[in-house]
Design a protein around this motif. Sequence first.
Motif, PDB file in Angstrom:
ATOM      1  N   ASP A   8       0.805  -1.219   0.000  1.00 24.33           N
ATOM      2  CA  ASP A   8       0.000   0.000   0.000  1.00 24.33           C
ATOM      3  C   ASP A   8       0.847   1.281   0.000  1.00 24.33           C
ATOM      4  O   ASP A   8       0.718   2.120   0.880  1.00 24.33           O
ATOM      5  N   HIS A  10       0.627   3.499  -2.367  1.00 24.81           N
ATOM      6  CA  HIS A  10      -0.392   4.493  -2.706  1.00 24.81           C
ATOM      7  C   HIS A  10       0.166   5.821  -3.216  1.00 24.81           C
ATOM      8  O   HIS A  10      -0.167   6.892  -2.704  1.00 24.81           O
ATOM      9  N   ASP A  37      -1.448  -2.335  -4.294  1.00 23.42           N
ATOM     10  CA  ASP A  37      -1.803  -0.917  -4.128  1.00 23.42           C
ATOM     11  C   ASP A  37      -0.560  -0.026  -4.131  1.00 23.42           C
ATOM     12  O   ASP A  37      -0.335   0.777  -3.238  1.00 23.42           O
ATOM     13  N   HIS A  64      -6.600  -0.943  -6.185  1.00 22.85           N
ATOM     14  CA  HIS A  64      -6.342   0.358  -6.800  1.00 22.85           C
ATOM     15  C   HIS A  64      -5.504   0.232  -8.079  1.00 22.85           C
ATOM     16  O   HIS A  64      -5.701   0.988  -9.031  1.00 22.85           O
ATOM     17  N   HIS A 116      -2.703  -9.329  -2.101  1.00 22.30           N
ATOM     18  CA  HIS A 116      -3.086  -8.034  -1.556  1.00 22.30           C
ATOM     19  C   HIS A 116      -4.107  -8.163  -0.415  1.00 22.30           C
ATOM     20  O   HIS A 116      -3.860  -7.763   0.718  1.00 22.30           O
ATOM     21  N   HIS A 149      -3.714  -4.347   2.169  1.00 22.27           N
ATOM     22  CA  HIS A 149      -5.101  -3.907   1.998  1.00 22.27           C
ATOM     23  C   HIS A 149      -5.715  -3.205   3.205  1.00 22.27           C
ATOM     24  O   HIS A 149      -6.376  -2.189   3.050  1.00 22.27           O
ATOM     25  N   HIS A 151      -4.065  -1.792   5.627  1.00 25.09           N
ATOM     26  CA  HIS A 151      -3.149  -0.740   6.076  1.00 25.09           C
ATOM     27  C   HIS A 151      -2.853  -0.854   7.569  1.00 25.09           C
ATOM     28  O   HIS A 151      -2.553   0.147   8.224  1.00 25.09           O
TER      29      HIS A 151
HETATM   30 ZN    ZN Z   1      -4.562   0.141   0.002  1.00 24.59          ZN
END
Ligand code: ZN
Length: 243
Positions: A8, A10, A37, A64, A116, A149, A151
Motif C-alpha cells: 500500500d 499508494h 496498491d 487500486h 493483496h 489492503h 493498512h
Molecule cells: Zn490500500
Amino acid sequence: MRIAILSDVHSNMEALEAVLRHAGRGGALDGMWCTGDMVGYGAEPGAVIGRLRELEAVCVAGNHDLVACGKLGVEEFNPSAGKAALWQGEQLDEDERGWLASLPLVRIEGEFTLVHGSLRAPEWEYLVDDEAADAQFERQTTRYSCVGHSHLAFDVTEVDGWPEFTDRGDDETVALGDGKLIVNPGSVGQPRDGDPRAGYILYDQAAATLTWHRVEYDIKSAQAKIIGAGLDTWLAERLAVGK
Ligand code: ZN
C-alpha cells in the motif's frame, strides 16, 4: 539475504523514498516484495511505479492498481476514493498501465505467498478477523503469507488451532518458526493505525526473522502534492493522523 516487504505505497513517493533509505541503512537490499496498491490516493503514481520497476520489486496487484490500469471498475469504491483511483490511471502512460495490468494477484516467493487482500478474495477481502484468517490458513500452501489492503501492521499465528492476531509496532521482531503465519507490513503511503509513519517489514532470511519498522517522512510535502493535484483534501489530511 535482506528483503524489504512493502504494501500500500499508494503513490506516496516521500514515504517510499524514506522507507528505502531506512531499509538500506544495514546494507544493500537483496530484494523487495510489494503486496499491492502501489498506486491510488496519492499524487505520484508514475514516479512510484518507475522506482519500483527500477528496483525490480516483486509485486502483486491490489484493487487500486487494477482500477488504474482499467481491469476493475470503481463501483465498489467510495466516491472520493473512486475519483482518485480514476485520476491515477489518467496520470500513467501506456507502458505504466501495461506493467500494472501484467501483475498477478498471487505469487509465491520461497516460503511466502504474496497477495493483496486474501487468498479467498485477492482484490477485496480485509483480512482482519478470525474467520478470514482461518480461510487464509486453509488456502495457504506455503508456511507463511503476506497480505496488505487493511493498512494495519500485524501478524496472525495459529494457537491450538485458533488464529491469534498481534498488532506490530516499530522495531518489533518475530522469529519465523514451523507454524503457519500471516503477516501484514502495514502501509507505506497511507497508514491507518493511528501512527502516521510509513510502515514496512525487513525480512532477514539468514536469521529467519521479520522486523516491523515505522519511518518518519515528509508528510507535508506529500500533502502539498495531493492538494496541488486537485485531489480530495481528506486524502492529504488523513496522512497527518494515520487514519
Ligand atoms: Zn490500500
